[in-house]
Design a protein around this motif. Structure first.
Motif, PDB file in Angstrom:
ATOM      1  N   ARG A 138      38.487 -31.445  55.963  1.00 28.40           N
ATOM      2  CA  ARG A 138      39.860 -31.505  56.471  1.00 28.40           C
ATOM      3  C   ARG A 138      39.839 -31.826  57.964  1.00 28.40           C
ATOM      4  O   ARG A 138      38.894 -31.481  58.675  1.00 28.40           O
ATOM      5  CB  ARG A 138      40.597 -30.179  56.229  1.00 28.40           C
ATOM      6  CG  ARG A 138      40.056 -28.997  57.000  1.00 28.40           C
ATOM      7  CD  ARG A 138      40.829 -27.732  56.708  1.00 28.40           C
ATOM      8  NE  ARG A 138      40.583 -27.238  55.369  1.00 28.40           N
ATOM      9  CZ  ARG A 138      41.170 -26.166  54.849  1.00 28.40           C
ATOM     10  NH1 ARG A 138      42.077 -25.513  55.554  1.00 28.40           N
ATOM     11  NH2 ARG A 138      40.892 -25.766  53.636  1.00 28.40           N
ATOM     12  N   GLU A 139      40.890 -32.494  58.407  1.00 30.43           N
ATOM     13  CA  GLU A 139      41.088 -32.815  59.827  1.00 30.43           C
ATOM     14  C   GLU A 139      39.856 -33.455  60.460  1.00 30.43           C
ATOM     15  O   GLU A 139      39.497 -33.177  61.605  1.00 30.43           O
ATOM     16  CB  GLU A 139      41.487 -31.556  60.607  1.00 30.43           C
ATOM     17  CG  GLU A 139      42.806 -30.962  60.123  1.00 30.43           C
ATOM     18  CD  GLU A 139      43.184 -29.704  60.880  1.00 30.43           C
ATOM     19  OE1 GLU A 139      42.363 -29.233  61.699  1.00 30.43           O
ATOM     20  OE2 GLU A 139      44.299 -29.188  60.661  1.00 30.43           O
ATOM     21  N   GLY A 140      39.205 -34.323  59.698  1.00 32.50           N
ATOM     22  CA  GLY A 140      38.076 -35.074  60.224  1.00 32.50           C
ATOM     23  C   GLY A 140      36.771 -34.294  60.322  1.00 32.50           C
ATOM     24  O   GLY A 140      35.812 -34.773  60.929  1.00 32.50           O
ATOM     25  N   ARG A 141      36.713 -33.109  59.712  1.00 29.65           N
ATOM     26  CA  ARG A 141      35.517 -32.290  59.770  1.00 29.65           C
ATOM     27  C   ARG A 141      35.098 -31.872  58.370  1.00 29.65           C
ATOM     28  O   ARG A 141      35.928 -31.576  57.519  1.00 29.65           O
ATOM     29  CB  ARG A 141      35.734 -31.059  60.654  1.00 29.65           C
ATOM     30  CG  ARG A 141      36.280 -31.386  62.036  1.00 29.65           C
ATOM     31  CD  ARG A 141      36.589 -30.141  62.820  1.00 29.65           C
ATOM     32  NE  ARG A 141      35.376 -29.567  63.393  1.00 29.65           N
ATOM     33  CZ  ARG A 141      35.314 -28.343  63.916  1.00 29.65           C
ATOM     34  NH1 ARG A 141      36.386 -27.572  63.885  1.00 29.65           N
ATOM     35  NH2 ARG A 141      34.197 -27.908  64.448  1.00 29.65           N
ATOM     36  N   ILE A 142      33.794 -31.828  58.154  1.00 30.53           N
ATOM     37  CA  ILE A 142      33.240 -31.431  56.871  1.00 30.53           C
ATOM     38  C   ILE A 142      32.494 -30.125  57.034  1.00 30.53           C
ATOM     39  O   ILE A 142      31.657 -29.976  57.938  1.00 30.53           O
ATOM     40  CB  ILE A 142      32.267 -32.495  56.317  1.00 30.53           C
ATOM     41  CG1 ILE A 142      32.905 -33.879  56.335  1.00 30.53           C
ATOM     42  CG2 ILE A 142      31.809 -32.145  54.910  1.00 30.53           C
ATOM     43  CD1 ILE A 142      31.934 -35.012  55.982  1.00 30.53           C
ATOM     44  N   THR A 143      32.784 -29.157  56.170  1.00 28.71           N
ATOM     45  CA  THR A 143      32.107 -27.861  56.203  1.00 28.71           C
ATOM     46  C   THR A 143      31.061 -27.812  55.093  1.00 28.71           C
ATOM     47  O   THR A 143      31.350 -28.108  53.936  1.00 28.71           O
ATOM     48  CB  THR A 143      33.105 -26.712  56.023  1.00 28.71           C
ATOM     49  OG1 THR A 143      34.067 -26.766  57.080  1.00 28.71           O
ATOM     50  CG2 THR A 143      32.399 -25.369  56.051  1.00 28.71           C
ATOM     51  N   TYR A 144      29.855 -27.449  55.482  1.00 31.58           N
ATOM     52  CA  TYR A 144      28.752 -27.306  54.533  1.00 31.58           C
ATOM     53  C   TYR A 144      28.291 -25.852  54.517  1.00 31.58           C
ATOM     54  O   TYR A 144      28.402 -25.140  55.527  1.00 31.58           O
ATOM     55  CB  TYR A 144      27.556 -28.175  54.942  1.00 31.58           C
ATOM     56  CG  TYR A 144      27.813 -29.663  54.925  1.00 31.58           C
ATOM     57  CD1 TYR A 144      27.464 -30.439  53.820  1.00 31.58           C
ATOM     58  CD2 TYR A 144      28.384 -30.303  56.024  1.00 31.58           C
ATOM     59  CE1 TYR A 144      27.670 -31.817  53.808  1.00 31.58           C
ATOM     60  CE2 TYR A 144      28.612 -31.666  56.018  1.00 31.58           C
ATOM     61  CZ  TYR A 144      28.252 -32.415  54.909  1.00 31.58           C
ATOM     62  OH  TYR A 144      28.446 -33.783  54.907  1.00 31.58           O
ATOM     63  N   GLU A 145      27.759 -25.429  53.384  1.00 28.61           N
ATOM     64  CA  GLU A 145      27.237 -24.076  53.266  1.00 28.61           C
ATOM     65  C   GLU A 145      25.862 -24.060  52.604  1.00 28.61           C
ATOM     66  O   GLU A 145      25.567 -24.899  51.758  1.00 28.61           O
ATOM     67  CB  GLU A 145      28.189 -23.183  52.432  1.00 28.61           C
ATOM     68  CG  GLU A 145      29.502 -22.857  53.115  1.00 28.61           C
ATOM     69  CD  GLU A 145      30.345 -21.911  52.276  1.00 28.61           C
ATOM     70  OE1 GLU A 145      31.363 -21.427  52.792  1.00 28.61           O
ATOM     71  OE2 GLU A 145      29.957 -21.643  51.093  1.00 28.61           O
ATOM     72  N   LEU A 146      25.084 -23.108  53.007  1.00 24.72           N
ATOM     73  CA  LEU A 146      23.819 -22.810  52.334  1.00 24.72           C
ATOM     74  C   LEU A 146      23.814 -21.329  52.045  1.00 24.72           C
ATOM     75  O   LEU A 146      23.922 -20.507  52.958  1.00 24.72           O
ATOM     76  CB  LEU A 146      22.628 -23.173  53.233  1.00 24.72           C
ATOM     77  CG  LEU A 146      21.234 -22.931  52.639  1.00 24.72           C
ATOM     78  CD1 LEU A 146      20.990 -23.835  51.437  1.00 24.72           C
ATOM     79  CD2 LEU A 146      20.155 -23.123  53.693  1.00 24.72           C
TER      80      LEU A 146
END
Length: 352
Positions: free
Chosen positions: A342-350
């Protein structure tokens, strides 16, 4: 080191003619004589650790103070001479030990670098000179710069106070600070270090962060000549955390050092301690000259694995700009999964 010892000798030399064996050293259970011998023993021990490159335990030797004939104990003046000598030996060991060398010290990570041993040595001299001076009823206050040197290197968890010396005394249970609870138990903390296949991840102290944040090199030789802008920004955040008393060494910034040539190639670190849900965010930056070699992926795997091995964390989060394709590849190669965009940002998780 020499400056700390010089102030010690000057303060205690004025009362060297008194009986130190029957006077208690401040709040300690030792006499002033026992405390002085302890200081000399610590200084030569630290010098031995560095010079001998000890890795698993203390070098097995001790120091005995006598009057030169092997029978009579040294007088107080002789004890001060030994402190000056062992201080000089530690200073020489610090100066001649390569930057990357770490030697055994039990707390808290079972190793310390030359700067850590220097700070521990200075702390021993300052604090125990205070103890002896208090017991003997003489005035003693070391230079503020020496106290700040100790605080910003081995007391990173201590929020700065109005002045370095009262803060150091408070942090070690020897004094009071307005608005703070008395300290009844304390330990100093050398910086954490992790190792990956090709890199050493060296935890940043407040002193290093302060230098990096104002265009310094932090004591490192950087590939390409200087750290990346993101490293300087992250260092500024670390300084702010320290000033607020919110800095946790293990959950801070790490400089990524290439072992083959002892060049710093970037920095990586957490934005703070894990939250109540066990989530902790991580960020990183590499110098341009070091990109494309897999260093960021290697370091991210190492630091994330360490975090997920701690009881406080079960999810490591990385947020990447949509246009930063190289960084997206880094996190996916390290095993992270996209969970939000969203809003030009990608959230990743480990996850653990």
């Amino acid at each position: 080191m020499e400056e700390a010892v010089a102030h010690c000798v000057a303060a205690l030399g004025a009362v060297a003619g008194r009986d130190w064996t029957t006077v208690r050293a401040g709040r300690l259970d030792w006499s002033c004589r026992d405390t002085a011998v302890h200081v000399a023993g610590d200084l030569i021990s630290y010098a031995g650790q560095l010079a001998g490159r000890a890795q698993d335990a203390y070098v097995p030797f001790d120091i005995t103070l006598d009057g030169g004939d092997g029978l009579d104990p040294a007088d107080n003046g002789g004890v001060l001479q030994v402190i000056a000598t062992t201080g000089a030996l530690l200073a020489a060991a610090v100066r001649t030990t390569p930057r990357a060398v770490r030697a055994f010290h039990p707390y808290p990570f079972r190793h310390a670098n030359r700067e850590g041993f220097a700070a521990m040595g200075v702390a021993e001299v300052l604090l125990h000179t205070h103890d002896m001076a208090e017991g003997l009823g003489v005035a003693y206050e070391p230079p503020a710069g020496l106290c700040a040197f100790v605080l910003t290197r081995i007391f990173p968890q201590v929020r700065p106070g109005p002045a370095p010396w009262p803060t150091l005394l408070w942090a070690t249970g020897r004094g009071e600070l307005p608005g703070r609870e008395p300290v009844t138990a304390w330990r100093w903390s050398n910086n954490p270090v992790l190792r990956s296949e090709r890199l050493t991840l060296e935890g940043v102290t407040p002193a290093v962060a302060a230098d990096l944040s104002v265009a310094g090199d932090g004591g490192f030789t950087w590939a390409g000549g200087a750290p990346a802008d993101g490293t300087r920004v992250g260092s500024g955040i670390t300084v702010k955390q320290y000033e607020d008393g919110a800095f946790a060494p293990e959950w801070g910034m790490y400089v990524l050092v290439r072992r083959e040539d002892d060049r710093a190639v970037g920095a990586m670190g957490f934005h703070g301690v894990p939250d109540a849900e066990g989530r902790v965010e991580i960020g990183y930056d590499l110098v341009v000259d070091a990109r494309g070699n897999g260093y960021a992926t290697e370091a991210l795997r190492t630091l994330s694995a360490w975090a997920l091995g701690q009881e406080a964390a079960d999810t490591v989060v990385a947020v990447v700009e949509e246009g930063n394709v190289p960084s997206q590849k880094v996190v996916t190669r390290a095993g992270f999964t996209e969970v939000d965009r969203r809003e030009g940002r990608i959230t990743y998780e480990l996850r653990a």
